[in-house]
Motif scaffolding. Structure first.
Motif, PDB file in Angstrom:
ATOM      1  N   UNK A   1       0.832  -1.213   0.000  1.00 60.58           N
ATOM      2  CA  UNK A   1       0.000   0.000   0.000  1.00 60.58           C
ATOM      3  C   UNK A   1       0.862   1.257   0.000  1.00 60.58           C
ATOM      4  N   UNK A   2       1.936   1.251   0.768  1.00 57.30           N
ATOM      5  CA  UNK A   2       2.840   2.403   0.806  1.00 57.30           C
ATOM      6  C   UNK A   2       3.475   2.654  -0.568  1.00 57.30           C
ATOM      7  N   UNK A   3       3.924   1.585  -1.214  1.00 61.47           N
ATOM      8  CA  UNK A   3       4.493   1.724  -2.557  1.00 61.47           C
ATOM      9  C   UNK A   3       3.462   2.327  -3.519  1.00 61.47           C
ATOM     10  N   UNK A   4       2.242   1.820  -3.449  1.00 59.95           N
ATOM     11  CA  UNK A   4       1.201   2.309  -4.354  1.00 59.95           C
ATOM     12  C   UNK A   4       0.858   3.777  -4.072  1.00 59.95           C
ATOM     13  N   UNK A   5       0.820   4.146  -2.793  1.00 62.74           N
ATOM     14  CA  UNK A   5       0.581   5.554  -2.449  1.00 62.74           C
ATOM     15  C   UNK A   5       1.681   6.451  -3.015  1.00 62.74           C
ATOM     16  N   UNK A   6       2.922   6.006  -2.858  1.00 66.74           N
ATOM     17  CA  UNK A   6       4.038   6.780  -3.404  1.00 66.74           C
ATOM     18  C   UNK A   6       3.945   6.880  -4.931  1.00 66.74           C
ATOM     19  N   UNK A   7       3.580   5.773  -5.557  1.00 65.54           N
ATOM     20  CA  UNK A   7       3.441   5.754  -7.013  1.00 65.54           C
ATOM     21  C   UNK A   7       2.397   6.773  -7.468  1.00 65.54           C
ATOM     22  N   UNK A   8       1.249   6.788  -6.785  1.00 63.85           N
ATOM     23  CA  UNK A   8       0.196   7.741  -7.139  1.00 63.85           C
ATOM     24  C   UNK A   8       0.626   9.181  -6.877  1.00 63.85           C
ATOM     25  N   UNK A   9       1.369   9.381  -5.785  1.00 64.78           N
ATOM     26  CA  UNK A   9       1.862  10.726  -5.499  1.00 64.78           C
ATOM     27  C   UNK A   9       2.845  11.182  -6.580  1.00 64.78           C
ATOM     28  N   UNK A  10       3.731  10.265  -6.993  1.00 62.26           N
ATOM     29  CA  UNK A  10       4.693  10.596  -8.054  1.00 62.26           C
ATOM     30  C   UNK A  10       3.952  10.944  -9.348  1.00 62.26           C
ATOM     31  N   UNK A  11       2.868  10.221  -9.630  1.00 58.03           N
ATOM     32  CA  UNK A  11       2.069  10.521 -10.822  1.00 58.03           C
ATOM     33  C   UNK A  11       1.423  11.898 -10.691  1.00 58.03           C
ATOM     34  N   UNK A  12       0.948  12.199  -9.503  1.00 60.29           N
ATOM     35  CA  UNK A  12       0.273  13.488  -9.273  1.00 60.29           C
ATOM     36  C   UNK A  12       1.234  14.660  -9.492  1.00 60.29           C
ATOM     37  N   UNK A  13       2.502  14.483  -9.075  1.00 62.84           N
ATOM     38  CA  UNK A  13       3.473  15.574  -9.273  1.00 62.84           C
ATOM     39  C   UNK A  13       4.217  15.440 -10.596  1.00 62.84           C
ATOM     40  N   UNK A  14       3.790  14.464 -11.391  1.00 61.16           N
ATOM     41  CA  UNK A  14       4.324  14.236 -12.740  1.00 61.16           C
ATOM     42  C   UNK A  14       5.827  13.948 -12.746  1.00 61.16           C
ATOM     43  N   UNK A  15       6.270  13.153 -11.754  1.00 66.91           N
ATOM     44  CA  UNK A  15       7.671  12.728 -11.687  1.00 66.91           C
ATOM     45  C   UNK A  15       7.745  11.295 -12.214  1.00 66.91           C
ATOM     46  N   UNK A  16       7.859  11.178 -13.530  1.00 70.48           N
ATOM     47  CA  UNK A  16       7.801   9.873 -14.185  1.00 70.48           C
ATOM     48  C   UNK A  16       9.016   8.997 -13.851  1.00 70.48           C
ATOM     49  N   UNK A  17      10.157   9.618 -13.652  1.00 70.41           N
ATOM     50  CA  UNK A  17      11.348   8.859 -13.288  1.00 70.41           C
ATOM     51  C   UNK A  17      11.164   8.209 -11.914  1.00 70.41           C
TER      52      UNK A  17
END
Length: 112
Positions: free
Chosen positions: A11-27
Motif C-alpha cells: 500500500x505504501x508503494x502504491x501511495x508513493x506511485x500515485x503521489x509521483x504521478x500526481x506531481x508528474x515525476x515519471x522517473x
C-alpha cells in the motif's frame, strides 16, 4: 483490513506511485514500480521457500505418526502415556503446519 504483513508495504508503494504521478515525476514512478516489483518477487520467493520447508516438515510428521501407528498395530510396543502424548503433539503440529500452508496458499490466491 490488512490480512498480511506485506499488505501495508505494498500500500505504501502504491501511495508513493500515485503521489509521483500526481506531481508528474515519471522517473520516480519508474523507480517505485521497479522497487515494488522487486519486493513482490522477493516476497513470493520467500513464501515459496517457506511452503517448501513446511511441506518437508509435514512429511516428517506424517511419517512419524504412521510409524507409531504401525508399531502399535504390530504390537511391537504398548500404548503408553508417552506414545499417546507424542501422537497428540504430532497431530497438533500437523494442524499448525497445514494452517500455515493454507495461509500461504490464500495469500498467493489473493495476489493472483
Amino acid at each position: 483490513m490488512m490480512n498480511h504483513p506485506n499488505d501495508a508495504k505494498v500500500d505504501d508503494y502504491l501511495d508513493l506511485y500515485l503521489f509521483a504521478a500526481k506531481i508528474k515525476d515519471h522517473e520516480w514512478q519508474k523507480e517505485i514500480k521497479n522497487s515494488l516489483a522487486a519486493f513482490v518477487k522477493a516476497t513470493a520467493d520467500r513464501d515459496r521457500q517457506r511452503a517448501s520447508d513446511l511441506r518437508v516438515q509435514l512429511g516428517y510428521v506424517n511419517r512419524r505418526i504412521l510409524g507409531l501407528y504401525q508399531q502399535l498395530r504390530k504390537r511391537n510396543v504398548e500404548l503408553t502415556e508417552g506414545i499417546t502424548n507424542e501422537l497428540y503433539a504430532l497431530k497438533q503440529r500437523r494442524l499448525e503446519l497445514e494452517a500455515e500452508l493454507s495461509q500461504i496458499r490464500e495469500q498467493k490466491r489473493r495476489i493472483s
